[in-house]
Scaffold this motif. Structure first.
Motif, PDB file in Angstrom:
ATOM      1  N   UNK A 284      -6.053   9.129   2.267  1.00 42.02           N
ATOM      2  CA  UNK A 284      -5.222   8.069   3.131  1.00 42.02           C
ATOM      3  C   UNK A 284      -6.780   6.716   3.858  1.00 42.02           C
ATOM      4  N   UNK A 285      -5.915   5.680   4.059  1.00 44.22           N
ATOM      5  CA  UNK A 285      -6.587   4.600   4.519  1.00 44.22           C
ATOM      6  C   UNK A 285      -7.314   4.735   5.643  1.00 44.22           C
TER       7      UNK A 285
ATOM      8  N   UNK B 184       0.328   2.024   0.415  1.00 46.32           N
ATOM      9  CA  UNK B 184       1.999   2.270   1.054  1.00 46.32           C
ATOM     10  C   UNK B 184       2.595   0.813   1.705  1.00 46.32           C
ATOM     11  N   UNK B 185       3.651   1.365   2.076  1.00 48.15           N
ATOM     12  CA  UNK B 185       3.940  -0.311   2.923  1.00 48.15           C
ATOM     13  C   UNK B 185       3.461  -0.600   4.210  1.00 48.15           C
ATOM     14  N   UNK B 186       3.406   0.536   4.753  1.00 47.35           N
ATOM     15  CA  UNK B 186       2.685   0.829   6.260  1.00 47.35           C
ATOM     16  C   UNK B 186       1.262   0.348   5.978  1.00 47.35           C
ATOM     17  N   UNK B 187       0.451   0.782   4.929  1.00 46.51           N
ATOM     18  CA  UNK B 187      -1.043   0.836   4.245  1.00 46.51           C
ATOM     19  C   UNK B 187      -1.455   1.872   5.107  1.00 46.51           C
ATOM     20  N   UNK B 188      -1.102   2.964   5.035  1.00 41.39           N
ATOM     21  CA  UNK B 188      -2.397   3.745   5.896  1.00 41.39           C
ATOM     22  C   UNK B 188      -2.245   5.118   4.707  1.00 41.39           C
ATOM     23  N   UNK B 189      -1.796   4.486   3.308  1.00 43.74           N
ATOM     24  CA  UNK B 189      -2.140   5.399   2.327  1.00 43.74           C
ATOM     25  C   UNK B 189      -2.743   4.723   1.152  1.00 43.74           C
ATOM     26  N   UNK B 190      -2.956   5.312   0.286  1.00 42.28           N
ATOM     27  CA  UNK B 190      -3.361   5.081  -1.190  1.00 42.28           C
ATOM     28  C   UNK B 190      -2.329   5.608  -2.542  1.00 42.28           C
ATOM     29  N   UNK B 191      -1.860   5.058  -3.695  1.00 47.56           N
ATOM     30  CA  UNK B 191      -1.603   5.720  -4.608  1.00 47.56           C
ATOM     31  C   UNK B 191      -2.531   6.163  -5.898  1.00 47.56           C
TER      32      UNK B 191
ATOM     33  N   UNK C 204      -8.556  12.482  -0.061  1.00 48.04           N
ATOM     34  CA  UNK C 204      -8.072  12.703  -1.546  1.00 48.04           C
ATOM     35  C   UNK C 204      -7.387  13.454  -1.745  1.00 48.04           C
ATOM     36  N   UNK C 205      -6.598  13.757  -2.487  1.00 45.05           N
ATOM     37  CA  UNK C 205      -5.423  15.176  -3.051  1.00 45.05           C
ATOM     38  C   UNK C 205      -5.112  14.428  -4.098  1.00 45.05           C
ATOM     39  N   UNK C 206      -4.993  15.844  -5.108  1.00 42.39           N
ATOM     40  CA  UNK C 206      -4.979  15.368  -6.754  1.00 42.39           C
ATOM     41  C   UNK C 206      -3.504  16.519  -7.226  1.00 42.39           C
TER      42      UNK C 206
END
Length: 492
Positions: free
Chosen positions: A135-136, A72-79, A125-127
């Motif tokens: 979450x990072x 994510x732009x704030x580097x706090x999550x991944x997708x 992780x969420x599916x």
């Protein structure tokens, strides 16, 4: 041998491929134990298992079992987006659950993943269908790069939980281009094409990979026609064989570096000894004479393709100055400094002969090194336990070209892949692991390379060219990582 030509082996059904490989396969789990970080084995693993993200022969990234990924732009999550319509070798469906289970397992310390310190940086992780978010915990700029590199493999959750680690060793399954048909430890593995492979069924129906750790035996394999393909043979044999009718070859540079680890024990604590050991080695002569010009001399643990390569960092070849440095520490040709150097023999082309030549160069300036030969598996065992000799030869692979995965892991004391524990290097590297500013991060790694070169904490030798020899009945696609991939091979 004039007029000798190579017999065409039974590509009789045009579906049979035999490869003489240069290393044994100790384990079928590509995510745990020392073999998981052996770059040489990855070609076998990639034949059976898929990685999260694919790396093409030129090392560029492409969709694998993940079709999209990012921070994510704030580097706090991944997708991540998971590829649909894929099946495991036993016919069961591959799902997002397998991705999440593989990543969570890789991040657990008890699993024994050598790169656990990377994988643990993302959790929760969420599916949602074929979409995954997480979450990072701590930002790591190399997180997704590792998904195409060592231990970045997806394993089958339901199957693994059913059969356990022991059952998986006996009957491994993946989603990759080939299925394991038969495996004899220290002898061979026989693979069968996966007819349902999402990337398209491979050209060869049957592939036998023989484990031939002796270089002369690999030459005999290809020359007699017992194998269609071999690799990592002496360069003079490469030149001789590729001149013969019926054989062809490839000798392109790969992302491997020949290097000598220094362990911060005994005489290696003396900077004069280290500096003398480095500046008395004529790397160009080694490449020109022993490797017949196949290779590139290096002064850091970065090749020109790596992101933090700095051509301004130079270490001079100066045996006279080396002798002076040793003299300052009380050593000379009459009273040489003594230590052991460990090396493989026949694992890489001219590895043992190169160390012999280096020991000869050292002797001229006042260094007496005793050569101890070991198998590559022993090197990993000793390195992980921080018990290498004061000097130890190794080839370092870094197909993602990131400085963390070359200079970083090789020289960062707390890393299980390093035996140099200098606090100055640790302090210089620490802020770079999670540096979000890419330009600042790369500049920081260049500074680390200079610090290491200035203090002679390691002896980089050269970037390798990988010699592959093959029957003209086979078309081989070389991979810049050095992985020999049968699913990229086709009948010529």
């Amino acid at each position: 041998m004039a007029g000798f030509s190579i017999p065409h082996i039974a590509l009789a059904q045009a579906d049979e491929l035999v490869i003489a490989y240069n290393v044994n396969l100790p384990s079928w789990d590509p995510t745990t134990g020392p073999s998981a970080v052996n770059p040489t084995i990855q070609g076998i693993y990639q034949s059976v298992f898929d990685q999260f993200i694919l790396q093409k022969p030129d090392l560029s990234l492409a969709p694998g079992l993940l079709t999209e990924w990012g921070f994510s732009d704030d580097l706090k999550t991944v997708h991540m987006t998971v590829r649909e319509g894929v099946t495991w070798h036993d016919g069961s469906p591959f799902t997002a659950e397998d991705i999440v289970w593989s990543l969570e397992r890789a991040g657990k310390e008890e699993t024994g993943n050598p790169i656990q310190f990377v994988w643990k940086n993302v959790n929760n992780f969420k599916i949602d269908g074929n979409k995954i978010t997480a979450d990072v915990v701590q930002f790591d700029p190399t997180y997704f790069k590792w998904m195409s590199f060592l231990t970045g493999y997806v394993l089958p959750k339901a199957y693994y939980e059913k059969v356990g680690a022991e059952g998986f060793e006996k009957a491994p399954i993946g989603t990759g281009p080939y299925m394991v048909e038969k495996f004899e430890q220290n002898a061979f593995v026989r693979l069968k094409a996966n007819p349902n492979y999402w990337g398209g069924k491979p050209a060869f129906e049957n592939v036998t990979i023989k484990f031939v750790t002796d270089a002369a035996s690999r030459v005999a394999e290809i020359e007699s026609g017992s194998s269609h393909v071999t690799l990592e043979i002496p360069y003079e044999e490469y030149d001789r064989l590729t001149a013969k009718d019926g054989l062809a070859g490839s000798a392109e540079t790969v992302s491997d570096i020949g290097m000598i680890f220094f362990n911060d024990i005994d005489v290696m604590k003396d900077e004069n000894v280290r500096k003398a050991a480095v500046m008395s080695v004529d790397k160009k002569l080694l490449v020109d004479r022993l490797l017949r010009g196949y290779g590139l001399p290096l002064d850091t643990l970065e090749t020109p393709e790596y992101e933090a390569f700095d051509e301004t960092i130079k270490v001079e070849y100066n045996p006279e100055k080396a002798a002076e440095l040793l003299k300052a520490s009380g050593y000379s040709t009459d009273n040489p400094v003594k230590f052991t150097i460990q090396t493989t023999r026949g694992f890489k082309p001219k590895d043992y002969e190169m160390i012999q030549a280096i020991v000869g160069m050292w002797r001229k300036v006042g260094i007496e090194a005793n050569i101890e030969v070991y198998e590559i598996a022993k090197h990993y065992e000793l390195r992980a336990a921080d018990q290498l000799a004061p000097a130890a030869f190794y080839n370092w692979g870094n197909s993602i070209g990131d400085p963390t995965t070359s200079t970083g892991f090789a020289m960062y004391g707390p890393s299980p892949h390093s035996v140099w524990d200098g606090q100055d290097v640790i302090d210089a590297i620490n802020p770079l692991w999670g540096e979000p500013d890419e330009a600042k991060r790369i500049a920081g790694w260049k500074a680390v390379s200079k610090l290491i070169a200035d203090n002679a904490y390691v002896l980089p030798l050269m970037q390798y060219a990988q010699p592959i020899v093959f029957s003209e009945t086979v078309k081989v696609v070389p991979h810049k990582s050095g992985a020999l991939l049968p699913h990229l091979m086709t009948p010529a």
